[in-house]
Design an enzyme around this catalytic site. Structure first.
Site, PDB file in Angstrom:
ATOM      1  CE1 TYR A  21      -4.262  -2.062   4.881  1.00  0.00           C
ATOM      2  CE2 TYR A  21      -3.329   0.086   4.376  1.00  0.00           C
ATOM      3  CZ  TYR A  21      -3.896  -1.093   3.953  1.00  0.00           C
ATOM      4  OH  TYR A  21      -4.102  -1.327   2.610  1.00  0.00           O
TER       5      TYR A  21
ATOM      6  CB  SER B 271      -0.864  -0.006   1.270  1.00  0.00           C
ATOM      7  OG  SER B 271      -1.484   1.250   1.480  1.00  0.00           O
TER       8      SER B 271
HETATM    9  N1  LIG Z   1      -8.709  -0.236  -1.611  1.00  0.00           N
HETATM   10  C1  LIG Z   1      -7.692   0.548  -1.339  1.00  0.00           C
HETATM   11  O1  LIG Z   1      -7.840   1.776  -1.307  1.00  0.00           O
HETATM   12  C2  LIG Z   1      -6.321  -0.035  -1.108  1.00  0.00           C
HETATM   13  C3  LIG Z   1      -5.230   0.825  -1.103  1.00  0.00           C
HETATM   14  C4  LIG Z   1      -3.947   0.318  -0.927  1.00  0.00           C
HETATM   15  C5  LIG Z   1      -3.761  -1.044  -0.750  1.00  0.00           C
HETATM   16  N2  LIG Z   1      -4.837  -1.870  -0.739  1.00  0.00           N
HETATM   17  C6  LIG Z   1      -4.581  -3.308  -0.570  1.00  0.00           C
HETATM   18  O2  LIG Z   1      -5.030  -3.989  -1.720  1.00  0.00           O
HETATM   19  C7  LIG Z   1      -5.372  -5.340  -1.394  1.00  0.00           C
HETATM   20  C8  LIG Z   1      -6.752  -5.669  -1.966  1.00  0.00           C
HETATM   21  O3  LIG Z   1      -7.726  -4.880  -1.302  1.00  0.00           O
HETATM   22  P1  LIG Z   1      -9.100  -4.423  -1.981  1.00  0.00           P
HETATM   23  O4  LIG Z   1      -9.053  -2.963  -2.093  1.00  0.00           O
HETATM   24  O5  LIG Z   1      -9.379  -5.223  -3.206  1.00  0.00           O
HETATM   25  O6  LIG Z   1     -10.123  -4.788  -0.785  1.00  0.00           O
HETATM   26  P2  LIG Z   1     -11.354  -5.804  -0.710  1.00  0.00           P
HETATM   27  O7  LIG Z   1     -11.787  -5.823   0.709  1.00  0.00           O
HETATM   28  O8  LIG Z   1     -12.354  -5.464  -1.731  1.00  0.00           O
HETATM   29  O9  LIG Z   1     -10.709  -7.204  -1.113  1.00  0.00           O
HETATM   30  C9  LIG Z   1      -9.819  -7.878  -0.241  1.00  0.00           C
HETATM   31  C10 LIG Z   1     -10.111  -9.352  -0.323  1.00  0.00           C
HETATM   32  O10 LIG Z   1      -9.211 -10.011   0.576  1.00  0.00           O
HETATM   33  C11 LIG Z   1      -9.943 -11.047   1.217  1.00  0.00           C
HETATM   34  N3  LIG Z   1      -9.384 -11.419   2.511  1.00  0.00           N
HETATM   35  C12 LIG Z   1      -9.251 -10.635   3.608  1.00  0.00           C
HETATM   36  N4  LIG Z   1      -8.792 -11.363   4.635  1.00  0.00           N
HETATM   37  C13 LIG Z   1      -8.615 -12.636   4.163  1.00  0.00           C
HETATM   38  C14 LIG Z   1      -8.156 -13.841   4.744  1.00  0.00           C
HETATM   39  N5  LIG Z   1      -7.786 -13.906   6.032  1.00  0.00           N
HETATM   40  N6  LIG Z   1      -8.093 -14.937   3.978  1.00  0.00           N
HETATM   41  C15 LIG Z   1      -8.465 -14.893   2.669  1.00  0.00           C
HETATM   42  N7  LIG Z   1      -8.935 -13.788   2.071  1.00  0.00           N
HETATM   43  C16 LIG Z   1      -8.993 -12.670   2.799  1.00  0.00           C
HETATM   44  C17 LIG Z   1     -11.333 -10.444   1.425  1.00  0.00           C
HETATM   45  O11 LIG Z   1     -12.274 -11.452   1.652  1.00  0.00           O
HETATM   46  C18 LIG Z   1     -11.540  -9.675   0.125  1.00  0.00           C
HETATM   47  O12 LIG Z   1     -12.206 -10.435  -0.849  1.00  0.00           O
HETATM   48  C19 LIG Z   1      -5.282  -5.423   0.131  1.00  0.00           C
HETATM   49  O13 LIG Z   1      -4.057  -6.009   0.498  1.00  0.00           O
HETATM   50  C20 LIG Z   1      -5.319  -3.973   0.563  1.00  0.00           C
HETATM   51  O14 LIG Z   1      -4.696  -3.768   1.815  1.00  0.00           O
HETATM   52  C21 LIG Z   1      -6.113  -1.403  -0.910  1.00  0.00           C
END
Ligand SMILES: NC(=O)c1ccc[n+]([C@@H]2O[C@H](COP(=O)([O-])OP(=O)(O)OC[C@H]3O[C@@H](n4cnc5c(N)ncnc54)[C@H](O)[C@@H]3O)[C@@H](O)[C@H]2O)c1
Length: 273
Positions: free
Chosen positions: A170, A157
């Site tokens: 985080y 991130s």
């Molecule tokens: N959305 C943002 O603004 C953002 C920004 C920077 C980084 N990220 C990172 O990007 C990645 C994807 O996030 P996203 O935005 O698609 O969010 P999201 O919540 O839509 O998707 C994340 C997925 O990870 C799965 N997950 C969480 N814990 C889990 C576990 N213990 N076992 C298996 N699956 C699990 C969830 O069920 C979900 O489907 C994450 O690592 C997040 O930290 C997101």
């Protein structure tokens, strides 16, 4: 015409929705078969947005198949290394090989520093750090055994590059992911396995919706001097999951064959200091 990932197999965690689904769709469009892993059920109670469902995970698998590629979906918690190894071993056995790992699953539960509970801190580290490590441990040996090299992408991130206020747990977890990618790169390079972190800024996914925005806003209201420290450099302030998938596709392909141990930011410039 041969596609960049023809004949290859990619393991993607957090694939039920959001960025993970976009990566599954994109890598399959480029020729890869997909092992799609997600908890597909209740996230820890500290998480302030909705959990994904088994239907969400099945829909990702359908989208992969619509691209003409094989999909194996597994509802597994990445915090459970035995269950994860079992699912990955079985899927790699069925698909014949593994070339790419996208350790994308993660959670985020914003709070001011004095309101983060021990449980929320533990949930965040267990998922984002231990879960990411479990994912590499479940898949990397299969890539080594294939003898063809491969690419491992750990999703961090902008909070892994600079600090993110109201997210001490985080921020700590994503800095760990960035370091983990570099450390794995050092030891897996001898097998021609590249390991990089990919660090998004704000992305329009379920993680950024619901009570998440309210939680961040209420924290920010109490700390007015911190407002504005995460402003993007470009006019558009939020990326779509497909924008991050572009970078995943590049890191997964041979076009990035000399890129390893790096931290690639796709964050609209919020991590520049
Ligand atoms: N959305 C943002 O603004 C953002 C920004 C920077 C980084 N990220 C990172 O990007 C990645 C994807 O996030 P996203 O935005 O698609 O969010 P999201 O919540 O839509 O998707 C994340 C997925 O990870 C799965 N997950 C969480 N814990 C889990 C576990 N213990 N076992 C298996 N699956 C699990 C969830 O069920 C979900 O489907 C994450 O690592 C997040 O930290 C997101």
């Amino acid at each position: 015409m041969s596609q960049p990932l023809s004949g290859r197999v990619a393991l993607i965690t957090g694939a039920a929705r959001g960025q993970g689904r976009a990566h599954a769709v994109r890598l399959s469009a480029e020729g890869a078969d997909i092992i799609a892993v997600d908890i597909a059920g209740p996230l820890p109670s500290s998480v302030p947005y909705d959990s994904p469902t088994l239907d969400d995970l099945a829909e990702t698998a359908d989208l992969v198949r619509a691209n003409g590629r094989k999909a194996i979906a597994a509802a597994v918690d990445i915090r459970d290394i035995d269950a994860l190894k079992g699912a990955v071993d079985q899927a790699v056995g069925d698909l014949g090989r593994l070339d790419v790992i996208v350790a994308n699953a993660g959670i985020c539960c914003p709070s001011p520093w004095d309101q983060i509970t021990p449980q929320a801190f533990r949930d965040t580290i267990d998922t984002n750090v231990i879960g990411t490590w479990n994912t590499v441990m479940a898949g990397a040996q299969h890539i080594v055994d294939g003898g063809r090299g491969g690419s491992i992408i750990l999703v961090g991130s902008a909070a892994g590059i600079k600090m993110q206020s109201f997210m001490i747990h985080y921020t700590a977890s994503k800095h760990a992911v960035v370091g983990m990618a570099r450390a794995f790169a050092a030891e897996l390079g001898r097998y021609n396995i590249r390991v990089n972190s990919l660090n998004p800024g704000a992305v329009s996914t379920p993680m950024g919706t619901g009570r998440m925005r309210e939680a961040l806003q209420s924290a920010a209201d109490d700390y007015p001097h911190l407002q504005g420290m995460h402003k993007p450099l470009l006019p558009e302030g939020i990326a779509q999951p497909e924008d991050i998938a572009d970078a995943v596709a590049w890191l997964a392909s041979d076009q990035s064959k000399f890129v390893t141990a790096t931290q690639l930011s796709v964050d609209i410039g919020v991590g520049y200091v």
